[in-house]
Structure formats: C-alpha cells, structure tokens
Write a protein that holds these residues in place. Structure first.
Motif, PDB file in Angstrom:
ATOM      1  N   ARG A 197       0.841  -1.196   0.000  1.00 40.99           N
ATOM      2  CA  ARG A 197       0.000   0.000   0.000  1.00 40.99           C
ATOM      3  C   ARG A 197       0.883   1.255   0.000  1.00 40.99           C
ATOM      4  O   ARG A 197       0.650   2.193  -0.758  1.00 40.99           O
ATOM      5  N   ALA A 198       1.902   1.245   0.838  1.00 48.16           N
ATOM      6  CA  ALA A 198       2.818   2.399   0.872  1.00 48.16           C
ATOM      7  C   ALA A 198       3.485   2.568  -0.494  1.00 48.16           C
ATOM      8  O   ALA A 198       3.661   3.683  -0.978  1.00 48.16           O
ATOM      9  N   GLY A 199       3.841   1.442  -1.132  1.00 51.50           N
ATOM     10  CA  GLY A 199       4.494   1.500  -2.443  1.00 51.50           C
ATOM     11  C   GLY A 199       3.577   2.087  -3.496  1.00 51.50           C
ATOM     12  O   GLY A 199       3.990   2.924  -4.305  1.00 51.50           O
ATOM     13  N   ILE A 200       2.320   1.664  -3.497  1.00 54.95           N
ATOM     14  CA  ILE A 200       1.351   2.171  -4.473  1.00 54.95           C
ATOM     15  C   ILE A 200       1.141   3.660  -4.259  1.00 54.95           C
ATOM     16  O   ILE A 200       1.105   4.442  -5.210  1.00 54.95           O
ATOM     17  N   GLN A 201       1.044   4.063  -2.987  1.00 55.80           N
ATOM     18  CA  GLN A 201       0.796   5.478  -2.716  1.00 55.80           C
ATOM     19  C   GLN A 201       2.018   6.339  -3.002  1.00 55.80           C
ATOM     20  O   GLN A 201       1.886   7.546  -3.172  1.00 55.80           O
ATOM     21  N   ALA A 202       3.177   5.705  -3.083  1.00 51.26           N
ATOM     22  CA  ALA A 202       4.387   6.477  -3.384  1.00 51.26           C
ATOM     23  C   ALA A 202       4.509   6.778  -4.879  1.00 51.26           C
ATOM     24  O   ALA A 202       5.285   7.640  -5.274  1.00 51.26           O
ATOM     25  N   VAL A 203       3.738   6.063  -5.701  1.00 51.67           N
ATOM     26  CA  VAL A 203       3.775   6.356  -7.139  1.00 51.67           C
ATOM     27  C   VAL A 203       3.052   7.681  -7.371  1.00 51.67           C
ATOM     28  O   VAL A 203       1.955   7.899  -6.846  1.00 51.67           O
ATOM     29  N   ASP A 204       3.671   8.561  -8.134  1.00 57.03           N
ATOM     30  CA  ASP A 204       3.118   9.888  -8.408  1.00 57.03           C
ATOM     31  C   ASP A 204       1.672   9.787  -8.875  1.00 57.03           C
ATOM     32  O   ASP A 204       1.338   8.981  -9.734  1.00 57.03           O
ATOM     33  N   LYS A 205       0.805  10.621  -8.305  1.00 56.13           N
ATOM     34  CA  LYS A 205      -0.615  10.453  -8.634  1.00 56.13           C
ATOM     35  C   LYS A 205      -0.939  10.905 -10.058  1.00 56.13           C
ATOM     36  O   LYS A 205      -1.960  10.548 -10.613  1.00 56.13           O
ATOM     37  N   GLY A 206      -0.040  11.655 -10.665  1.00 50.56           N
ATOM     38  CA  GLY A 206      -0.191  12.004 -12.079  1.00 50.56           C
ATOM     39  C   GLY A 206      -0.170  10.780 -12.986  1.00 50.56           C
ATOM     40  O   GLY A 206      -0.707  10.814 -14.089  1.00 50.56           O
ATOM     41  N   GLN A 207       0.445   9.697 -12.528  1.00 48.98           N
ATOM     42  CA  GLN A 207       0.510   8.476 -13.325  1.00 48.98           C
ATOM     43  C   GLN A 207      -0.873   7.866 -13.505  1.00 48.98           C
ATOM     44  O   GLN A 207      -1.253   7.454 -14.598  1.00 48.98           O
ATOM     45  N   MET A 208      -1.615   7.793 -12.411  1.00 50.86           N
ATOM     46  CA  MET A 208      -2.985   7.272 -12.487  1.00 50.86           C
ATOM     47  C   MET A 208      -3.827   8.183 -13.377  1.00 50.86           C
ATOM     48  O   MET A 208      -4.588   7.705 -14.221  1.00 50.86           O
ATOM     49  N   GLU A 209      -3.650   9.489 -13.217  1.00 48.77           N
ATOM     50  CA  GLU A 209      -4.453  10.420 -14.013  1.00 48.77           C
ATOM     51  C   GLU A 209      -4.141  10.298 -15.502  1.00 48.77           C
ATOM     52  O   GLU A 209      -5.046  10.313 -16.334  1.00 48.77           O
ATOM     53  N   ALA A 210      -2.853  10.157 -15.825  1.00 46.41           N
ATOM     54  CA  ALA A 210      -2.486  10.013 -17.236  1.00 46.41           C
ATOM     55  C   ALA A 210      -3.096   8.745 -17.808  1.00 46.41           C
ATOM     56  O   ALA A 210      -3.640   8.745 -18.916  1.00 46.41           O
ATOM     57  N   ALA A 211      -3.037   7.665 -17.041  1.00 44.22           N
ATOM     58  CA  ALA A 211      -3.582   6.391 -17.522  1.00 44.22           C
ATOM     59  C   ALA A 211      -5.094   6.481 -17.699  1.00 44.22           C
ATOM     60  O   ALA A 211      -5.639   6.076 -18.728  1.00 44.22           O
ATOM     61  N   ARG A 212      -5.767   7.068 -16.695  1.00 47.94           N
ATOM     62  CA  ARG A 212      -7.225   7.189 -16.797  1.00 47.94           C
ATOM     63  C   ARG A 212      -7.615   8.120 -17.942  1.00 47.94           C
ATOM     64  O   ARG A 212      -8.615   7.887 -18.623  1.00 47.94           O
ATOM     65  N   SER A 213      -6.815   9.182 -18.161  1.00 45.97           N
ATOM     66  CA  SER A 213      -7.182  10.138 -19.201  1.00 45.97           C
ATOM     67  C   SER A 213      -7.091   9.511 -20.591  1.00 45.97           C
ATOM     68  O   SER A 213      -7.730   9.968 -21.528  1.00 45.97           O
ATOM     69  N   LEU A 214      -6.280   8.454 -20.716  1.00 46.14           N
ATOM     70  CA  LEU A 214      -6.220   7.749 -22.005  1.00 46.14           C
ATOM     71  C   LEU A 214      -7.462   6.884 -22.219  1.00 46.14           C
ATOM     72  O   LEU A 214      -7.767   6.499 -23.342  1.00 46.14           O
ATOM     73  N   GLY A 215      -8.127   6.546 -21.121  1.00 48.24           N
ATOM     74  CA  GLY A 215      -9.312   5.699 -21.216  1.00 48.24           C
ATOM     75  C   GLY A 215      -9.138   4.336 -20.567  1.00 48.24           C
ATOM     76  O   GLY A 215      -9.980   3.455 -20.728  1.00 48.24           O
ATOM     77  N   MET A 216      -8.046   4.165 -19.821  1.00 44.15           N
ATOM     78  CA  MET A 216      -7.872   2.891 -19.108  1.00 44.15           C
ATOM     79  C   MET A 216      -8.837   2.831 -17.937  1.00 44.15           C
ATOM     80  O   MET A 216      -9.136   3.854 -17.314  1.00 44.15           O
ATOM     81  N   THR A 217      -9.284   1.616 -17.607  1.00 43.38           N
ATOM     82  CA  THR A 217     -10.075   1.434 -16.399  1.00 43.38           C
ATOM     83  C   THR A 217      -9.133   1.549 -15.198  1.00 43.38           C
ATOM     84  O   THR A 217      -7.903   1.554 -15.360  1.00 43.38           O
ATOM     85  N   HIS A 218      -9.726   1.607 -14.011  1.00 41.74           N
ATOM     86  CA  HIS A 218      -8.905   1.655 -12.806  1.00 41.74           C
ATOM     87  C   HIS A 218      -7.998   0.417 -12.730  1.00 41.74           C
ATOM     88  O   HIS A 218      -6.811   0.508 -12.438  1.00 41.74           O
ATOM     89  N   GLY A 219      -8.579  -0.732 -13.044  1.00 39.25           N
ATOM     90  CA  GLY A 219      -7.818  -1.984 -12.988  1.00 39.25           C
ATOM     91  C   GLY A 219      -6.660  -2.011 -13.972  1.00 39.25           C
ATOM     92  O   GLY A 219      -5.553  -2.417 -13.623  1.00 39.25           O
ATOM     93  N   GLN A 220      -6.912  -1.563 -15.202  1.00 38.77           N
ATOM     94  CA  GLN A 220      -5.831  -1.522 -16.199  1.00 38.77           C
ATOM     95  C   GLN A 220      -4.733  -0.556 -15.768  1.00 38.77           C
ATOM     96  O   GLN A 220      -3.544  -0.852 -15.926  1.00 38.77           O
ATOM     97  N   SER A 221      -5.128   0.585 -15.219  1.00 35.11           N
ATOM     98  CA  SER A 221      -4.126   1.563 -14.785  1.00 35.11           C
ATOM     99  C   SER A 221      -3.247   0.972 -13.688  1.00 35.11           C
ATOM    100  O   SER A 221      -2.032   1.161 -13.681  1.00 35.11           O
ATOM    101  N   MET A 222      -3.881   0.259 -12.767  1.00 32.48           N
ATOM    102  CA  MET A 222      -3.127  -0.405 -11.693  1.00 32.48           C
ATOM    103  C   MET A 222      -2.132  -1.401 -12.288  1.00 32.48           C
ATOM    104  O   MET A 222      -0.954  -1.415 -11.962  1.00 32.48           O
ATOM    105  N   ARG A 223      -2.664  -2.241 -13.162  1.00 33.98           N
ATOM    106  CA  ARG A 223      -1.883  -3.362 -13.672  1.00 33.98           C
ATOM    107  C   ARG A 223      -0.717  -2.923 -14.555  1.00 33.98           C
ATOM    108  O   ARG A 223       0.405  -3.407 -14.398  1.00 33.98           O
ATOM    109  N   TYR A 224      -0.971  -1.981 -15.461  1.00 33.55           N
ATOM    110  CA  TYR A 224       0.072  -1.626 -16.426  1.00 33.55           C
ATOM    111  C   TYR A 224       0.938  -0.451 -15.981  1.00 33.55           C
ATOM    112  O   TYR A 224       2.063  -0.311 -16.436  1.00 33.55           O
TER     113      TYR A 224
END
Ligand SMILES: Nc1ncnc2c1ncn2[C@@H]1O[C@H](COP(=O)(O)OP(=O)(O)O)[C@@H](O)[C@H]1O
Ligand SMILES: [Mg+2]
Lengths: 238, 240
Positions: free
Chosen positions: A129-156
C-alpha cells in the motif's frame, strides 16, 4: 603444504584445533553440522512458502484496503489489523491447535507455513500500500485520461512502478520472517530452532548449541540482504 | 462539439467553479487564460471527469459526459489530455508510452500500434527516440511524447493544461510548434496557457477565467486589444 601460513602460525593453529577438540560443546556442534543444515533448509522452506503466500495475500489485502467497496475494505482492514495487532506466537498456537484442526489434518510444517504466511500477508499489505501510494498520482491520471479502467491503470502503470519501490522493504520483511519462523519450533516443526532445542536437551551445551544456531540464522539473513542489495543495484541502473 | 452547462465544483468548502457555461465548436481552438488558482485546471479536469463536478453538465457531441451511467472510459478515449508535468510512464520506452493505449484499451495489434506510434513520434519530431526511456529526454521532448501518446488514441478533442509552464524557456517553442501544427490540421483544442502570443496567434477564441467564473470571452483581438471587463484589463496589464 602450508596454505600461506608461516610454520609458527601453522603450529599455533593446530594446537588451537586440538584444544577445541577437547571441548565437548565443540564436538557436539561439529558432529551435528548435518542436523543443523537440515534444520536450516526447513527454516528456509517455511520462510519461502510463507513469503509466497504473504505476497499474494498482501497484494490482495492492499488493494482491498484501498477499495471503494466498504465490505471488501472492512475485510481487508480486519485481516491486516488482526495479524499485525496480535503476537505471531499466539497466532501459531491458535491456528495449529485451534482453527486448522477444524478444517484439515495439518502437519506442523504445513501449519507453520499457513500461520507465517497469513501473518506476513498483513505486513506485506502495508508495504504494498505504501508502495502504491508512493507512485506519483499524475501516473494514475495520465492512464485514466487515455481511457484505461482503474484496474488496467493499476496493472500496467501503477503496480510495475510500485514493485520497484517495495523491493527493499520486501527484502526486509523476508529477513524478519525468516527470523520469526523460529517461533514455530513451539509446534514441533523440525526447523533450525527446533534442531537446537533437541540438541540442547540431550547435551546441555547452551553456548555452543545456541551459538551455532545463531551462526546458521545469520548466514541465511546475510545472504538474503546481500541478494537484496544486488537486486536493488540492478534495478537502479535500469 | 463540447457544451458545458452551469458547471459547479467545490473542494470541501472552497467553491472553485461557480457555474461555467460555454460551448466549443468542432475544429475550434480555445485558449483559457487567467490568474493562477482561478480554476482553469479544475475546469479542464471536470470536462473529462478527472474531477467530478457537483452540479452541471458536460456534453461531447451530444452525449452527456457527466451522466452517472456514461461510459467514461470510452468517452475519455475521445478526449486526449496533456499535463503540465507530462506524466509520461517512466518504466516504458517512448514507443511503449505511445502504443500502450491503442494496444491495451483499443485491443490493436502490436504491429499496427507501433506503425501509428512511429508516425506520431516522427510528427512531433522524435522519430529517432523510440527506444529511449523518458528519463533520458529533455522537458520539451517529454511533452512532445505526451502529445503523441494522447494523439495515438485518435481523440476528437485535445485538452492541454499549461503544457509549457514547466519547461525551460528554450524548449517552449518546440512544443508550441507541435500544437500549432495540430491546430492547423483541424484538431479541436482547449488550451490552458500563459503563452499570450500563442493564444493570440493560434486561438480562435480566448476565455478569461477568474475566481471560478468565465469573466469574458471573445476573439483574441477582442480580448487582447479591447478587453471589456476590468478584471481582464488588470490581468492583461500584468502579464503583457
Ligand atoms: N484536489 C484539490 N483539493 C483541494 N483544493 C484544490 C484541489 N485542486 C485544486 N484546488 C484548489 O482549487 C483552486 C483552483 O485550482 P486550479 O483549478 O488548479 O487553478 P488554476 O489551474 O487556475 O491555477 C485553487 O485554490 C486550488 O488550491
Ligand atoms: Mg492549473
């Protein structure tokens, strides 16, 4: 043949070895190296299987704790809190004598792996959990903005980056877990500490027997942390 | 093509968007200017729902983006976004950054995705950097890859949130150049920017935002040469 020693050193060494051989405790250790090694191998096996279970459970529990589903979140938090908030020793006793017999007939080693695996999962969950939260939150936003689901963003995107971050604390957990498996000697799994107990009971050579047990543990933990340093260095250059 | 109706957004007690209404036509380039903290980023992020508005609606080609049952993952494929801090995927090469979306989201074959990605990287002037990791690129190069990554999803609209604000001055031009080309090809664009030269030259319309309100809108010459709102006047007198 003098292996580079001067003759004085050589004679001195021989005298020391002769002296040691007169000591009973040294003989006990020397004659039981095979038993120590077998105990150490079992310790390593219990640790590795527990860690494997721990990593799978830990990943699931970490994602569960971050889930928006309240039921999943509750189960994950309850699991993590229970196993982090109570002593591993008591968990081993509860599982081996109490819970596991209700489900199946487990050997001490199987019970040890289950108990240590469940315990380790709770700690790994917090690491992940600490590791996931240490990843810059812009990464999730970039992935979601492309159209990835939450699960795909996590996985890739998120988990591969979190993986690098969690390697050092995971190696640390590996070392802690290896040392903690000594507690399963209480349910007679024949790992390293149990080997020590048996040998001590028949020889009463406390310093020599427990000293040797320490040396075996130390060799294993040192090897793991060296492996960890090596992995870290390799990942850093990528 | 994009219609925004009465958009409200608050973070806790702080009301950041106080009812935005606007429409953006196909092939139109709209530049959004305004002081920092006025809600420009939040406005952009509410359009593709990186932030959820509390009230109001956003439509893309007549489909309501803000509907609770909208297929937001499909809609986002049609709205590319470029961030101030690039947000490239550091564990992927430049090429993989661009191909990931088409392969994983659209289910495109690897060859086809690479074909498209190479063409896009060439278009942004980075055809030779396909196997490089983002850490080895300059800021301007990173932002151009980020633009290629967004374009690879073949969006109908591109949203830019201060794409040049974190760049060293000598790299601003190369990114603006790519955006200018995109505008000339007819891409619909909403660009939050402090580059007034770009807004004047490339923008069809300029929105001036302040304190969560769309204070004034008009053609670049209306806004820059003859602003009506005193707040617009005072803002422009500080930045021009
Ligand atoms: N996630 C957030 N949580 C709380 N406040 C936020 C958040 N994002 C933005 N804000 C606040 O909303 C206001 C508008 O921010 P923003 O839209 O980023 O402005 P701009 O892009 O025009 O500089 C600022 O006061 C900012 O502090
Ligand atoms: Mg902003």
């Amino acid at each position: 043949m003098n292996l580079g020693f001067t003759s004085t050193e050589w004679i001195f060494g021989t005298i020391i070895l002769d002296r040691l051989n007169e000591i009973h405790g040294f003989q006990v250790v020397a004659n039981n190296l095979g038993n120590f090694a077998m105990g150490a191998v079992l310790t390593l096996e219990i640790t590795l299987f527990s860690l494997l279970i721990g990593m799978v459970l830990g990943l699931i529990a970490a994602l569960g704790k971050m889930s928006n589903n309240q039921l999943i979140k509750f189960v994950a938090v309850a699991y993590i809190d229970f196993f982090r908030g109570t002593p591993l020793f008591v968990q081993i006793l509860l599982l081996y004598f109490g819970i596991i017999p209700l489900i199946f007939d487990a050997t001490p080693v199987q019970a040890a792996i289950i108990a240590c695996g469940l315990n380790s999962g709770a700690y790994v969950a917090e690491i992940v959990r600490a590791g996931i939260q240490a990843v810059d939150k812009g990464q999730m936003e970039a992935a979601r903005s492309l159209g990835m689901t939450h699960g795909q963003s996590m996985r890739y995107i998120i988990l591969p980056q979190a993986f690098k971050i969690v390697i050092p604390p995971l190696i640390n957990e590996f070392v802690m877990l290896l040392k903690d498996t000594s507690l399963v000697s209480a349910i007679s799994a024949h790992e390293l500490t149990h080997t020590g107990k048996m040998l001590y009971a028949s020889t009463y050579q406390a310093v020599w027997v427990w000293g040797a047990v320490c040396v075996f543990y130390f060799i294993m933990t040192k090897a793991i942390s060296m492996l960890g340093d090596w992995t870290e260095r390799r990942l850093a250059t990528e | 093509m994009i219609v925004v109706k009465n958009l409200h957004k608050s973070f806790g007690k702080l009301e950041v968007l106080k009812g935005i209404d606007c429409h953006i036509d196909q092939k139109e380039v709209v530049c959004v200017i305004g002081p920092s903290g006025s809600g420009k980023s939040t406005f952009l992020r509410c359009i593709n729902r990186l932030e959820e508005a509390q009230q109001g609606q956003v439509f893309l080609d007549g489909e309501e983006v803000t509907a609770p049952n909208a297929d937001i993952n499909r809609i986002r494929q049609e709205m590319g976004m470029v961030f101030q801090l690039f947000n490239l995927f550091p564990h992927k090469t430049t090429l993989e950054n661009v191909t990931l979306g088409p392969i994983k989201i659209k289910g495109m074959s690897e060859e086809q995705a690479e074909d498209i990605a190479i063409k896009l990287l060439r278009k942004v002037g980075l055809g030779d950097k396909d196997h490089v990791f983002p850490a080895q690129l300059s800021g301007g190069q990173k932002q151009r890859v980020a633009i290629a990554r967004a374009l690879a999803m073949q969006p109908k609209v591109m949203l830019f949130d201060e794409p040049t604000s974190s760049l060293d001055p000598e790299m601003v031009g190369e990114v603006l150049e790519v955006m200018k080309d995109l505008a000339h090809e007819g891409m619909t664009m909403i660009v939050v920017t402090h580059e007034m030269g770009f807004a004047r030259e490339v923008g069809h319309r300029v929105f001036f935002m302040d304190e969560g309100i769309l204070m004034e809108e008009g053609t670049p010459s209306q806004i820059f040469d003859n602003p009506q709102n005193p707040r617009t006047q005072s803002f422009l007198s500080k930045v021009l």
